[in-house]
Design an enzyme around this catalytic site. Structure first.
Site, short mmCIF file in Angstrom:
data_model
loop_
_atom_site.label_atom_id
_atom_site.label_comp_id
_atom_site.label_asym_id
_atom_site.label_seq_id
_atom_site.Cartn_x
_atom_site.Cartn_y
_atom_site.Cartn_z
N MET A 191 10.33 38.37 52.56
CA MET A 191 9.59 38.62 51.31
C MET A 191 10.22 37.90 50.13
SD MET A 191 9.21 42.74 51.89
CE MET A 191 10.87 42.94 52.52
N LYS A 233 -1.58 45.93 53.21
CA LYS A 233 -1.11 45.85 51.84
C LYS A 233 -1.20 44.39 51.48
CE LYS A 233 2.20 49.50 52.54
NZ LYS A 233 3.43 49.52 53.31
N ASP A 251 -1.15 46.90 60.22
CA ASP A 251 -0.81 46.25 58.96
C ASP A 251 -1.42 44.87 58.83
OD1 ASP A 251 0.72 48.25 58.03
OD2 ASP A 251 2.64 47.37 58.58
N1 SAH Z 1 8.91 44.32 60.01
C1 SAH Z 1 8.72 42.92 59.77
C2 SAH Z 1 9.02 42.54 58.34
C3 SAH Z 1 8.08 43.15 57.33
S1 SAH Z 1 8.43 42.63 55.70
C4 SAH Z 1 9.57 42.12 60.75
O1 SAH Z 1 10.44 42.70 61.42
O2 SAH Z 1 9.38 40.92 60.86
C5 SAH Z 1 7.27 41.34 55.47
C6 SAH Z 1 7.98 40.00 55.46
O3 SAH Z 1 8.30 39.63 56.79
C7 SAH Z 1 7.14 38.84 54.98
O4 SAH Z 1 7.11 38.77 53.56
C8 SAH Z 1 7.87 37.67 55.57
O5 SAH Z 1 9.03 37.40 54.85
C9 SAH Z 1 8.28 38.23 56.91
N2 SAH Z 1 7.33 37.88 57.97
C10 SAH Z 1 6.60 38.70 58.72
N3 SAH Z 1 5.88 38.02 59.63
C11 SAH Z 1 6.18 36.73 59.44
C12 SAH Z 1 5.80 35.53 60.07
N4 SAH Z 1 4.94 35.52 61.08
N5 SAH Z 1 6.33 34.37 59.63
C13 SAH Z 1 7.21 34.35 58.61
N6 SAH Z 1 7.60 35.46 57.98
C14 SAH Z 1 7.11 36.63 58.38
#
Ligand code: SAH
Length: 494
Positions: free
Chosen positions: A174, A59, A37
């Protein structure tokens, strides 16, 4: 592994490549297909097998490149082909990662799968910003909430009253686009407007930025700072714990993105040390050693042998074994160009001497090394013309390394380029060119550091603009040069 395919739904962690589980890492190394991803750190791809097929499922916000159904179909299809597939997902696959849909599709198709959890951004990014999501004094509960969902407005349909009044720490994912809605809801449902809020963007990576405020002030601050996803909105008293730069943000090389040139397969210890100091390091290009086993008739038995690298030692001994030649048939003395090479000889219970110890009037040598090594070493050791050379191996660029480069470039993470030696100038430049870049185009935005005069000459000749030549070719001098560099991206905006 067997012939049956299996799909591993693996959490890649929030960004720092060290934050993947040992199990996930092992599966990644073994994978034949890797689907990843946008939020997966592209540097993690460098640990996959050189043969693995990469499929980007990125995406981009509002622009779906590969639809979820297409991803499910690909997983099923590759699984049915008997492949070992790793589906790498940012953070934890079960937290807003649509792992449920993928697992269901695999189950229906009868493809075996496993889920390997990961560190979710709400916890990981908070920790790297210096905030624990629970705390004996400030937070007894923690909730993970989507800040965006599939309702027509995109505003999440959740029980705001319960959330505002019943949970101490809330991590919204998000949510940056809906920040005004989120803070308004929490306040109107009874949460104090001075409740601390911390925004963490690109947490645990070199691009980590944070912004602090309260439910009342954060919307305006985020607007001014043009704060964007991917970010975690962490609301609750624990967010007030952060005072200034965190342990991670205080690392001396925090926020630095370094491309460290390489000319062989080995990873550099300097690269790892820079990582330990907080830098994101891309050793480029990734190379793979290709052995050239010697035929029995090519193995010299009565001449002195000079080995140019540990790899040449390994190939020599592998060739003896492959041809069933006993080491006692080899009469000549063994020499090595470096202590590493002499150590490699010792691992085969053979004594190697420094090539400098050799009498220059002695009879001719046979030199064993990689195909490109000979000219370099000829000059360095004034090796004679009567000497023979045997190529024991070559280094080939792993094609997938170009994909890692392109992804990093898209994310504007190519910032400093380091040429540790003249040879790396060539391999790196060839890599850039294969990605449609040139020394000139790269120099327009990247800062080029050369270890010494030779690498500088090679880099200038190739067309780079050089920003820095180290005072001496050492790790300490490199560290100094990096620390003194000026960076446009400030660590914290607050
Ligand atoms: N599965 C992922 C979440 C996916 S949804 C998890 O467990 O972290 C995508 C959202 O995750 C982003 O919009 C943001 O809000 C958050 N996110 C993912 N990686 C991030 C990062 N390194 N720093 C801050 N927010 C993050």
């Amino acid at each position: 592994m067997g012939n049956q395919g299996c799909v591993y739904l693996v959490g890649a962690g929030p960004g720092d490549i060290g934050l993947v589980t040992a199990k996930g890492y092992r599966y990644l190394q073994q994978a034949e297909v890797v689907l990843y991803d946008r939020l997966v750190n592209p540097l993690l791809l460098e640990y996959a097998s050189p043969q693995a097929e990469y499929i980007y499922c990125g995406k981009m916000p509002k622009k779906h490149i590969l639809r979820q159904e297409a991803i499910n179909d690909l997983l099923v299809q590759r699984g049915l082909e008997g492949k070992k597939v790793v589906r790498l997902k940012g953070g934890d696959p079960s937290v807003f990662g649509r792992v449920g849909e993928e697992a269901e599709a695999l189950e229906q198709a009868g493809v075996p799968y496993e889920i390997v959890p990961g560190i979710t951004a709400g916890i990981g990014a908070a920790a790297y910003a210096g905030v624990p999501v629970t705390h004996r004094e400030h937070s007894l509960s923690f909730a993970v909430i989507t800040g965006h969902d599939k309702s027509p407005s995109g505003e999440p349909l959740i029980d705001w009253h319960a959330l505002a009044n019943g949970v101490d720490t809330i991590a919204f994912y998000m949510g940056v686009g809906n920040l005004p809605h989120i803070s308004e809801r929490l306040i109107s449902h009874g949460r104090a407007s001075d409740t601390p809020v911390l925004l963490i963007q690109w947490g645990t990576t070199g691009k980590q930025r944070t912004l602090q405020g309260s439910l009342a002030t954060i919307v305006e601050k985020a607007k001014t700072a043009q704060f964007k996803n991917p970010a975690i909105i962490l609301a609750g008293d624990v967010s007030g714990i952060k005072k200034g730069a965190s342990w991670f943000e205080s690392k001396p090389l925090f926020s630095q993105h370094v491309l460290f040139g390489r000319a062989s397969e080995e990873s550099s210890t300097i690269g790892q040390h820079l990582r330990d100091q907080g830098a994101e390091v891309f050793e480029f290009p990734r190379m793979q050693l290709q052995k050239k086993l010697l035929k029995a008739t090519d193995i010299p038995t009565d001449k002195d042998l000079l080995f140019l690298s540990p790899a040449s030692v390994d190939v020599f001994f592998a060739s003896l074994q492959a041809n069933k030649i006993d080491i006692r048939h080899i009469q000549g003395e063994f020499y090595g160009v470096s202590s590493k090479t002499i150590k490699a000889l010792a691992s085969y219970h053979c004594v190697g001497k420094e090539v400098t110890e050799r009498d220059s009037h002695a009879s001719s040598l046979v030199i064993l090394g990689d195909s490109e090594g000979i000219d370099r070493e000829k000059q360095r050791y004034a090796i004679g013309f009567g000497d023979d050379f045997i190529a024991t191996h070559t280094y080939n660029r792993v094609p997938q390394t170009l994909e890692t480069f392109s992804r990093l470039q898209e994310e504007e993470r190519i910032e400093t380029i380091i040429f540790p030696n003249a040879r790396s100038v060539q391999t790196v430049t060839e890599g850039f060119q294969a990605c449609g870049e040139s020394p000139e185009s790269i120099s327009a935005y990247a800062h080029v550091i050369c270890f010494g005069e030779k690498s500088k000459q090679a880099a200038v000749k190739a067309g780079y603009s050089i920003a820095t030549v180290l005072s001496e070719p050492s790790e300490e001098a490199l560290f100094e040069a990096l620390v003194q560099k000026e960076f446009p991206l400030a660590a914290a905006l607050s």
